[in-house]
Design a protein around this motif. Sequence first.
Motif, mmCIF file in Angstrom:
data_model
loop_
_atom_site.group_PDB
_atom_site.id
_atom_site.type_symbol
_atom_site.label_atom_id
_atom_site.label_comp_id
_atom_site.label_asym_id
_atom_site.label_seq_id
_atom_site.Cartn_x
_atom_site.Cartn_y
_atom_site.Cartn_z
ATOM 1 N N LYS A 6 -11.916 -0.041 1.734
ATOM 2 C CA LYS A 6 -10.617 0.543 2.096
ATOM 3 C C LYS A 6 -10.489 0.690 3.610
ATOM 4 O O LYS A 6 -11.419 1.138 4.280
ATOM 5 N N GLN A 24 -11.091 -8.350 -1.882
ATOM 6 C CA GLN A 24 -10.131 -7.267 -2.033
ATOM 7 C C GLN A 24 -10.385 -6.205 -0.962
ATOM 8 O O GLN A 24 -11.530 -5.850 -0.705
ATOM 9 N N ALA A 69 -8.375 -2.550 0.049
ATOM 10 C CA ALA A 69 -7.251 -1.621 -0.059
ATOM 11 C C ALA A 69 -6.833 -1.149 1.325
ATOM 12 O O ALA A 69 -7.684 -0.941 2.200
ATOM 13 N N GLU A 91 -4.729 1.889 3.096
ATOM 14 C CA GLU A 91 -4.120 3.208 2.905
ATOM 15 C C GLU A 91 -3.385 3.592 4.177
ATOM 16 O O GLU A 91 -3.951 3.572 5.265
ATOM 17 N N ALA A 142 0.844 -1.186 0.000
ATOM 18 C CA ALA A 142 0.000 0.000 0.000
ATOM 19 C C ALA A 142 0.878 1.233 0.000
ATOM 20 O O ALA A 142 2.000 1.217 0.481
#
Length: 323
Positions: free
Chosen positions: A59, A103, A105, A107, A35
């Motif tokens: 996310k 999935q 993400a 950050e 990331a």
Amino acid sequence: MQITQSSAIRSRALHFALAFALVAGVPQASAQSNATTAPIAAAQPASAGTLDRVRAQSKLVLGYYSDAQPMSYRDSSGNPAGYAVTLCQQVANEVKAELGVSQLAVEWVALTRATGMQTVQQGKIDLLCGADAASLTNRASVSFSLPIFPGGISALVRSDASKALQNALEQRPLPYKPIWRASPFSPIQHRTLSVVSGTPAVDWAKERASKLNLVAKLDTVESYDTGVTKVVNKDSDVLFGERAVLLGLAKRSAEARKLRVLTRHYTYEPLALALARNNDDFRLVVDRGLMRFYATPQFGDAYKAVFGTADADTVEYYRGLPH
């Protein structure tokens, strides 16, 4: 300098799976992150639960301190690294499994000590991977995960420091022998005791030094690195400071074989991951991710790579966390 009473008697029952994990001798593979570090996003509504927001956005936003090695820092490639970062990567896997998504993400947001807690309160990050003290003062602002490290003040000495000095600092009684008139009053007389300016160890050391009639010089140094160098060069006998920092420095030092962090905690301050208050569902997922990782040999690898082999007290500390 006053030495407080010894910590609780060490348990010898180390047959739990975590004990194996912590004393495992396999080197850790370097922490990895795919990331990228991103600027802080806009604050989310306080009424939205973290898990709901993460599911909706696909996310997870994790904050970390960029200059708090060995817990968290920005490495030479600009990526987040450190012990707390490794733990948060495991938490991210747990969140992904909890949400049942293929999935997710991740950050990373670089923070400073001055902005970390405020960023959590404002909902700009989901979890702060910086290993803050889970104190009552901090709990007024944020909530905390289960402890990730038994923090507090400890002492670093040379490995070849006299047994009398090491026993005195550990509060271990010396074998009986006759005391002659010329015998020294204390093994820590005529010693130099170092602390790092601006750290809690300064006030702690001054308070205790004033209560004993010891011939000991209290030396305030500008940084932990300076303090370690003084101990290596025998310009100082002891460096008092935050246990995690001392262990990390001793492990990374080119003179690692000459250094030893004593097992004793002079103060106790559990370190944990910070998250928003009133967010029990997310905190449960965070704690579950931590506990599952603690019970694996991979956790032993991660701990040893940063701090060295865990002592019996540390093994028992993690073993005693609620399951």
